[in-house]
Design a protein around this motif. Structure first.
Motif, short mmCIF file in Angstrom:
data_model
loop_
_atom_site.label_atom_id
_atom_site.label_comp_id
_atom_site.label_asym_id
_atom_site.label_seq_id
_atom_site.Cartn_x
_atom_site.Cartn_y
_atom_site.Cartn_z
N LEU A 233 0.84 -1.20 0.00
CA LEU A 233 0.00 0.00 0.00
C LEU A 233 0.87 1.25 0.00
CD1 LEU A 233 -2.79 -1.13 2.51
CD2 LEU A 233 -2.95 -0.97 0.02
N GLY A 234 2.03 1.17 0.67
CA GLY A 234 2.97 2.29 0.65
C GLY A 234 3.51 2.55 -0.76
N CYS A 235 3.80 1.47 -1.51
CA CYS A 235 4.26 1.62 -2.90
C CYS A 235 3.20 2.30 -3.75
CB CYS A 235 4.60 0.25 -3.49
SG CYS A 235 6.08 -0.52 -2.81
N LEU A 236 1.95 1.84 -3.62
CA LEU A 236 0.87 2.42 -4.41
C LEU A 236 0.60 3.87 -3.99
CD1 LEU A 236 -1.59 -0.63 -4.47
CD2 LEU A 236 -0.09 0.16 -6.30
N ALA A 237 0.71 4.14 -2.68
CA ALA A 237 0.52 5.52 -2.20
C ALA A 237 1.64 6.42 -2.73
CB ALA A 237 0.50 5.54 -0.67
N GLY A 238 2.86 5.87 -2.80
CA GLY A 238 3.98 6.64 -3.35
C GLY A 238 3.76 7.02 -4.80
N ILE A 239 3.23 6.07 -5.59
CA ILE A 239 2.92 6.38 -6.99
C ILE A 239 1.82 7.43 -7.08
CG2 ILE A 239 1.99 5.42 -9.13
CD1 ILE A 239 3.40 2.81 -8.46
N GLY A 240 0.81 7.30 -6.19
CA GLY A 240 -0.26 8.30 -6.15
C GLY A 240 0.27 9.69 -5.80
N ALA A 241 1.18 9.75 -4.82
CA ALA A 241 1.78 11.03 -4.43
C ALA A 241 2.60 11.62 -5.58
CB ALA A 241 2.65 10.83 -3.19
N TYR A 242 3.26 10.75 -6.33
CA TYR A 242 4.05 11.21 -7.48
C TYR A 242 3.14 11.86 -8.53
CZ TYR A 242 7.16 10.91 -11.56
OH TYR A 242 7.90 11.19 -12.67
N PHE A 243 1.96 11.26 -8.74
CA PHE A 243 1.01 11.83 -9.70
C PHE A 243 0.52 13.20 -9.22
CE2 PHE A 243 0.53 7.68 -11.73
CZ PHE A 243 0.34 8.06 -13.04
N VAL A 244 0.22 13.30 -7.92
CA VAL A 244 -0.24 14.59 -7.36
C VAL A 244 0.85 15.64 -7.54
CG1 VAL A 244 -0.88 15.78 -5.24
CG2 VAL A 244 -1.82 13.50 -5.72
N TRP A 245 2.11 15.24 -7.29
CA TRP A 245 3.24 16.16 -7.44
C TRP A 245 3.37 16.63 -8.89
CZ3 TRP A 245 8.24 15.42 -9.76
CH2 TRP A 245 9.17 16.42 -9.46
N LEU A 246 3.15 15.71 -9.86
CA LEU A 246 3.22 16.08 -11.28
C LEU A 246 2.11 17.06 -11.66
CD1 LEU A 246 3.98 12.62 -12.97
CD2 LEU A 246 5.56 14.53 -12.68
N LEU A 247 0.97 16.94 -11.03
CA LEU A 247 -0.18 17.77 -11.36
C LEU A 247 -0.08 19.18 -10.77
CD1 LEU A 247 -3.01 15.12 -10.87
CD2 LEU A 247 -2.40 16.22 -13.03
N THR A 248 0.87 19.40 -9.87
CA THR A 248 0.97 20.71 -9.21
C THR A 248 1.54 21.80 -10.11
OG1 THR A 248 3.10 20.05 -8.27
CG2 THR A 248 1.15 19.78 -6.88
N GLY A 249 2.09 21.42 -11.24
CA GLY A 249 2.60 22.44 -12.16
C GLY A 249 3.77 21.94 -12.99
N GLU A 250 3.92 22.56 -14.17
CA GLU A 250 4.97 22.11 -15.09
C GLU A 250 6.37 22.37 -14.54
OE1 GLU A 250 6.32 22.67 -19.76
OE2 GLU A 250 4.36 23.37 -19.08
N LYS A 251 6.54 23.49 -13.80
CA LYS A 251 7.87 23.81 -13.28
C LYS A 251 8.33 22.79 -12.25
CE LYS A 251 8.22 28.70 -14.32
NZ LYS A 251 8.58 30.04 -13.81
N ARG A 252 7.37 22.18 -11.56
CA ARG A 252 7.72 21.15 -10.59
C ARG A 252 8.33 19.93 -11.27
NH1 ARG A 252 5.22 20.63 -5.52
NH2 ARG A 252 5.25 22.65 -4.47
N ARG A 253 8.03 19.77 -12.56
CA ARG A 253 8.51 18.59 -13.28
C ARG A 253 9.93 18.75 -13.80
NH1 ARG A 253 6.08 17.53 -17.84
NH2 ARG A 253 4.60 19.22 -18.12
N GLU A 254 10.53 19.90 -13.56
CA GLU A 254 11.89 20.14 -14.02
C GLU A 254 12.89 19.72 -12.95
OE1 GLU A 254 12.29 24.17 -15.18
OE2 GLU A 254 10.89 24.02 -16.87
N LEU A 255 13.78 18.80 -13.33
CA LEU A 255 14.84 18.34 -12.43
C LEU A 255 16.19 18.77 -12.98
CD1 LEU A 255 13.73 14.68 -11.60
CD2 LEU A 255 13.27 16.74 -10.29
N GLY A 256 17.10 19.18 -12.10
CA GLY A 256 18.43 19.59 -12.54
C GLY A 256 18.44 21.03 -12.99
N GLN A 257 19.52 21.43 -13.64
CA GLN A 257 19.65 22.80 -14.12
C GLN A 257 20.56 22.86 -15.34
OE1 GLN A 257 21.40 25.08 -10.98
NE2 GLN A 257 23.07 23.64 -10.61
N ASN A 258 20.42 23.95 -16.09
CA ASN A 258 21.20 24.18 -17.30
C ASN A 258 21.10 22.98 -18.26
OD1 ASN A 258 21.95 26.64 -16.19
ND2 ASN A 258 23.72 25.74 -15.16
#
Length: 358
Positions: free
Chosen positions: A181-206
């Protein structure tokens, strides 16, 4: 307390480091797996293994082989998805398929997949103008596809059949269900994080910046990983002895856990680690019969694709480094000969004109 943690963290990076810790973990997993395998194989009769090999129905082997083909066809979309995500749309599917197939099969069979697979990818994609940073992004996104698919299938399977993992992780079923259930909740949280905005989806720099797929595309990403794992688990399920009975979901949980242990070990072809995990997790089956199943699966999933990949890469290098340069030299030679042939009559006519003028 914060200072203490900071000091400990700095000391860990200077004295040990994540790289050394990873190497130590791999060595420990391999050592434990080999010890377990040797202990498990005590008293195994090789004659019974050979008999068990002949008892596997040919049509089941053929169906398992088709599942393996399906798994590798799905695998080709790992790189294709990653290429489209980073915007390299000029690279055709056939090149993505070649890179996915060869980098996975060669890298996984040789070991240290991150380095060997990355080197093969760079050799192929550099011909299409991709840099080392682009290849690193592709490796990252392909790995993300793999892990999202694994976590989803493992979470679903362990939530449904938590006891299937107990023989391997030695945890009670209730604890395994909580982990699932923790694995599935983690995937759900990842989806919520992706939905919070396009800038949140940027990892790293330059130049190292990676834009993660949107939530909608992440569903496709998970689907690719799930279909790939489903084909692999189904291939193993078709090769399993019919008695005692095991349901597909339970076997899939055991198979994925064994696969993840094999990946964590970085052992060539997960040799010893994957096999020991399967033998330990399925004690209800005869060791000889289960070993026969593992031998056939290794031939179908590891050896044959490895031989095909080596052949493809060998022929590709021969074509690029021997045949193409020879053809180019031949074309230039023919062009020079044709030019000389055309020039001779012109020079002869000019000579005759000069003679007549005299």
């Amino acid at each position: 307390m914060l200072r203490l943690l900071t000091t400990l963290g700095r000391g860990f990076k200077e004295k040990i480091g994540w790289k050394r810790l990873g190497i130590a973990a791999s060595v420990l997993i391999i050592a434990f797996a080999i010890t377990s395998l040797v202990h498990t194989l005590k008293g195994v009769d090789t004659g019974i293994i050979l008999t068990a090999l002949t008892n596997i129905a040919p049509h089941r082997i053929a169906l398992a082989a088709l599942c393996v083909v399906g798994a590798f066809c799905t695998l080709t979309f790992y790189d294709f998805f990653a290429l489209r995500t980073i915007g390299k749309i000029h690279v055709p599917y056939r090149i993505a398929a070649l890179s996915s197939f060869t980098s996975y099969t060669i890298g996984h069979n040789i070991g240290a997949t991150v380095f060997t697979g990355g080197a093969i990818r760079f050799r192929i994609y550099s011909d299409y103008g991709l840099s080392a940073i682009d290849v690193a992004k592709i490796c990252f996104l392909s790995g993300l596809t793999f892990w999202l698919g694994n976590l989803f299938v493992l979470g679903f399977g362990m939530a449904w059949h938590p006891a299937a993992a107990s023989a391997m992780d030695l945890l009670p079923p209730a604890m395994n269900r909580l982990i699932a259930l923790g694995c599935l909740a983690g995937i759900g949280a990842y989806f919520v994080w992706l939905l919070t905005g396009e800038k949140r989806r940027e990892l790293g720099q330059n130049g190292w910046k990676v834009v993660l797929p949107s939530a909608k595309l992440t569903l496709l990403q998970i689907l690719i990983g799930v279909v790939d794992l489903g084909f692999c688990a189904l291939a193993m399920y078709l090769l399993m002895p019919t008695e005692p009975h095991i349901d597909f979901v339970s076997l899939a949980v055991v198979f994925i856990l064994a696969t993840l242990l094999g990946f964590a070990s970085h052992a060539p072809g997960s040799i010893g680690v994957f096999d020991a995990a399967m033998l330990v997790a399925l004690p209800e089956f005869s060791k000889e019969q289960l070993l026969a199943t593992l031998v056939v699966f290794r031939i179908l999933y590891f050896l044959i694709p490895f031989g095909i990949s080596i052949s493809i890469m060998g022929m590709r290098e021969l074509w690029l480094n021997v045949v193409q340069p020879w053809q180019e030299r031949k074309r230039l030679s023919q062009a020079c000969t044709a030019s000389a042939t055309v020039r001779q009559p012109i020079e002869s006519r000019q000579q005759r004109v000069r003679q007549l003028k005299r």
